[in-house]
Scaffold this motif. Structure first.
Motif, PDB file in Angstrom:
ATOM      1  N   PHE A  15       0.809  -1.216   0.000  1.00 13.91           N
ATOM      2  CA  PHE A  15       0.000   0.000   0.000  1.00 13.91           C
ATOM      3  C   PHE A  15       0.844   1.268   0.000  1.00 13.91           C
ATOM      4  O   PHE A  15       0.364   2.348   0.333  1.00 13.91           O
ATOM      5  CB  PHE A  15      -0.953  -0.024   1.193  1.00 13.91           C
ATOM      6  N   LEU A  16       2.098   1.113  -0.392  1.00 16.86           N
ATOM      7  CA  LEU A  16       2.996   2.246  -0.586  1.00 16.86           C
ATOM      8  C   LEU A  16       3.695   2.065  -1.931  1.00 16.86           C
ATOM      9  O   LEU A  16       3.968   0.921  -2.330  1.00 16.86           O
ATOM     10  CB  LEU A  16       4.043   2.315   0.536  1.00 16.86           C
ATOM     11  N   PRO A  17       4.026   3.141  -2.647  1.00 21.41           N
ATOM     12  CA  PRO A  17       4.678   2.999  -3.954  1.00 21.41           C
ATOM     13  C   PRO A  17       6.175   2.703  -3.841  1.00 21.41           C
ATOM     14  O   PRO A  17       7.021   3.465  -4.322  1.00 21.41           O
ATOM     15  CB  PRO A  17       4.410   4.367  -4.612  1.00 21.41           C
ATOM     16  N   THR A  41      -3.965  -8.879   1.179  1.00 20.74           N
ATOM     17  CA  THR A  41      -4.077  -7.506   0.680  1.00 20.74           C
ATOM     18  C   THR A  41      -5.279  -7.347  -0.253  1.00 20.74           C
ATOM     19  O   THR A  41      -5.868  -6.270  -0.325  1.00 20.74           O
ATOM     20  CB  THR A  41      -2.779  -7.080  -0.040  1.00 20.74           C
ATOM     21  N   LEU A  42      -5.644  -8.409  -0.960  1.00 23.62           N
ATOM     22  CA  LEU A  42      -6.844  -8.378  -1.792  1.00 23.62           C
ATOM     23  C   LEU A  42      -8.083  -8.135  -0.926  1.00 23.62           C
ATOM     24  O   LEU A  42      -8.937  -7.305  -1.258  1.00 23.62           O
ATOM     25  CB  LEU A  42      -6.982  -9.698  -2.556  1.00 23.62           C
ATOM     26  N   ILE A  43      -8.179  -8.843   0.183  1.00 29.00           N
ATOM     27  CA  ILE A  43      -9.304  -8.663   1.104  1.00 29.00           C
ATOM     28  C   ILE A  43      -9.355  -7.220   1.595  1.00 29.00           C
ATOM     29  O   ILE A  43     -10.418  -6.590   1.650  1.00 29.00           O
ATOM     30  CB  ILE A  43      -9.186  -9.634   2.296  1.00 29.00           C
ATOM     31  N   THR A  44      -8.189  -6.679   1.936  1.00 28.37           N
ATOM     32  CA  THR A  44      -8.112  -5.302   2.435  1.00 28.37           C
ATOM     33  C   THR A  44      -8.654  -4.307   1.417  1.00 28.37           C
ATOM     34  O   THR A  44      -9.465  -3.432   1.747  1.00 28.37           O
ATOM     35  CB  THR A  44      -6.661  -4.937   2.777  1.00 28.37           C
ATOM     36  N   VAL A  45      -8.210  -4.414   0.179  1.00 21.73           N
ATOM     37  CA  VAL A  45      -8.618  -3.464  -0.862  1.00 21.73           C
ATOM     38  C   VAL A  45     -10.118  -3.566  -1.139  1.00 21.73           C
ATOM     39  O   VAL A  45     -10.807  -2.543  -1.273  1.00 21.73           O
ATOM     40  CB  VAL A  45      -7.814  -3.704  -2.156  1.00 21.73           C
ATOM     41  N   LEU A 197      -3.095   1.050   4.472  1.00 21.46           N
ATOM     42  CA  LEU A 197      -3.887   1.657   3.399  1.00 21.46           C
ATOM     43  C   LEU A 197      -4.572   2.932   3.886  1.00 21.46           C
ATOM     44  O   LEU A 197      -4.569   3.964   3.190  1.00 21.46           O
ATOM     45  CB  LEU A 197      -4.918   0.656   2.887  1.00 21.46           C
ATOM     46  N   ALA A 198      -5.157   2.869   5.079  1.00 26.81           N
ATOM     47  CA  ALA A 198      -5.819   4.053   5.636  1.00 26.81           C
ATOM     48  C   ALA A 198      -4.819   5.193   5.831  1.00 26.81           C
ATOM     49  O   ALA A 198      -5.129   6.359   5.561  1.00 26.81           O
ATOM     50  CB  ALA A 198      -6.489   3.696   6.964  1.00 26.81           C
ATOM     51  N   CYS A 203      -2.661  10.439   4.014  1.00 29.82           N
ATOM     52  CA  CYS A 203      -1.422  11.241   4.044  1.00 29.82           C
ATOM     53  C   CYS A 203      -0.676  11.314   2.719  1.00 29.82           C
ATOM     54  O   CYS A 203       0.467  11.780   2.690  1.00 29.82           O
ATOM     55  CB  CYS A 203      -0.475  10.683   5.113  1.00 29.82           C
ATOM     56  N   HIS A 204      -1.268  10.857   1.599  1.00 39.26           N
ATOM     57  CA  HIS A 204      -0.475  10.765   0.370  1.00 39.26           C
ATOM     58  C   HIS A 204      -0.377  12.101  -0.362  1.00 39.26           C
ATOM     59  O   HIS A 204      -0.716  12.230  -1.531  1.00 39.26           O
ATOM     60  CB  HIS A 204      -0.992   9.663  -0.556  1.00 39.26           C
ATOM     61  N   GLY A 205       0.143  13.092   0.318  1.00 36.37           N
ATOM     62  CA  GLY A 205       0.446  14.369  -0.303  1.00 36.37           C
ATOM     63  C   GLY A 205       1.855  14.371  -0.862  1.00 36.37           C
ATOM     64  O   GLY A 205       2.551  13.350  -0.879  1.00 36.37           O
ATOM     65  N   GLN A 206       2.305  15.531  -1.302  1.00 37.22           N
ATOM     66  CA  GLN A 206       3.613  15.623  -1.943  1.00 37.22           C
ATOM     67  C   GLN A 206       4.742  15.259  -0.988  1.00 37.22           C
ATOM     68  O   GLN A 206       5.715  14.609  -1.391  1.00 37.22           O
ATOM     69  CB  GLN A 206       3.836  17.033  -2.487  1.00 37.22           C
ATOM     70  N   PHE A 207       4.622  15.631   0.282  1.00 36.86           N
ATOM     71  CA  PHE A 207       5.692  15.337   1.238  1.00 36.86           C
ATOM     72  C   PHE A 207       5.916  13.836   1.353  1.00 36.86           C
ATOM     73  O   PHE A 207       7.059  13.368   1.328  1.00 36.86           O
ATOM     74  CB  PHE A 207       5.357  15.924   2.616  1.00 36.86           C
ATOM     75  N   LEU A 208       4.832  13.056   1.482  1.00 38.89           N
ATOM     76  CA  LEU A 208       4.978  11.600   1.616  1.00 38.89           C
ATOM     77  C   LEU A 208       5.566  10.997   0.348  1.00 38.89           C
ATOM     78  O   LEU A 208       6.462  10.133   0.416  1.00 38.89           O
ATOM     79  CB  LEU A 208       3.630  10.954   1.925  1.00 38.89           C
ATOM     80  N   ILE A 209       5.094  11.432  -0.816  1.00 41.37           N
ATOM     81  CA  ILE A 209       5.606  10.887  -2.081  1.00 41.37           C
ATOM     82  C   ILE A 209       7.103  11.178  -2.223  1.00 41.37           C
ATOM     83  O   ILE A 209       7.889  10.296  -2.611  1.00 41.37           O
ATOM     84  CB  ILE A 209       4.832  11.475  -3.278  1.00 41.37           C
ATOM     85  N   LEU A 210       7.518  12.389  -1.893  1.00 42.44           N
ATOM     86  CA  LEU A 210       8.938  12.731  -1.992  1.00 42.44           C
ATOM     87  C   LEU A 210       9.762  11.950  -0.971  1.00 42.44           C
ATOM     88  O   LEU A 210      10.890  11.530  -1.267  1.00 42.44           O
ATOM     89  CB  LEU A 210       9.129  14.237  -1.791  1.00 42.44           C
ATOM     90  N   ALA A 211       9.217  11.738   0.221  1.00 42.95           N
ATOM     91  CA  ALA A 211       9.927  10.953   1.235  1.00 42.95           C
ATOM     92  C   ALA A 211      10.108   9.506   0.769  1.00 42.95           C
ATOM     93  O   ALA A 211      11.179   8.916   0.941  1.00 42.95           O
ATOM     94  CB  ALA A 211       9.161  10.992   2.557  1.00 42.95           C
TER      95      ALA A 211
END
Length: 224
Positions: A15-17, A41-45, A197-198, A203-211
């Motif tokens: 659940f993270l790139p 993870t399928l169940i989660t999604v 996932l939650a 929190c998937h803004g630019q800061f998290l993606i760059l981190a």
């Protein structure tokens, strides 16, 4: 016996790139079949995005066509080990470059994913066959480049993971006894994955993606 480390890694990295397949290859001993790890993870999604699944069902089917075709070709034609650390290393690098390119494209605000763009995003999902590239990173970035906002990009990216996970499970041919024996671990994986996932959806803004891009580059550097 289930590999608890593999379960934890799959539950979080799916659940993270950052590429769950790369992390499983690099940091686990492989006692638990990676394809079976998709069960939790399928169940989660499905649970988390249940309200979006039916209304996007046709688009998800269209977006899954490229991965089905290319995945079949890879399985039948290529005779190379894609999980070799050399592939993972370069997958991490090029996946990160693609993520950063998408992150610094002009502001994206569209919400309704078209049929054509569903196919294009699904086409980019095929880069996930290179461990390290990240299926989520590829689809998120593709959606952002096509002009969709973060929420719509993330929802559709996770919905696309449902057919991919189902396909991996079907091809692995797990026996009923195996699934029953591992059911406590599958439920554990689902619970941990739901939290991850939650967190990402909130929190998937630019800061998290760059981190996370920085983290991916750190992994690449460590593999040189």
């Amino acid at each position: 016996m289930a590999d608890l480390k593999a379960i934890f890694i799959q539950s979080v990295t799916e659940f993270l790139p950052v590429s769950s397949s790369a992390h499983l290859t690099l940091f686990t001993s492989g006692h638990l079949a990676p394809d079976l790890l998709h069960f939790g993870t399928l169940i989660t999604v499905v649970i988390y995005f249940r309200n979006f699944l039916l209304q996007n069902f046709f688009k998800v089917c269209i977006g899954s066509l490229p991965a089905v075709a290319i995945g079949f070709a890879i399985k039948k034609i290529l005779c190379i080990d894609l999980y070799d650390p050399q592939f993972i290393k370069w997958g991490l690098l090029f996946g990160t470059i693609f993520m950063l390119f998408a992150e610094f494209t002009p502001s994206a605000s569209k919400t309704n994913i078209s049929i054509k763009n569903a196919f294009l995003i699904g086409l980019m999902q095929c880069f996930a066959f290179i461990p390290g590239f990240s299926r989520l990173g590829a689809t998120l970035s593709a959606a952002r480049i096509l002009g969709y906002n973060r929420q719509s990009s993330a929802i559709f990216s996770f919905l696309l993971s449902i057919p991919a996970s189902l396909g991996a499970l079907v091809l692995s041919h797990p026996s009923t006894d195996t699934v029953i024996a591992l059911s406590p671990y599958i439920l554990l994986e689902s619970a941990i994955g739901y939290i991850a996932l939650a967190f990402f959806m909130k929190c998937h803004g630019q800061f998290l993606i760059l981190a996370l891009a920085f983290y991916r580059m750190l992994l690449f550097y460590m593999m040189l």
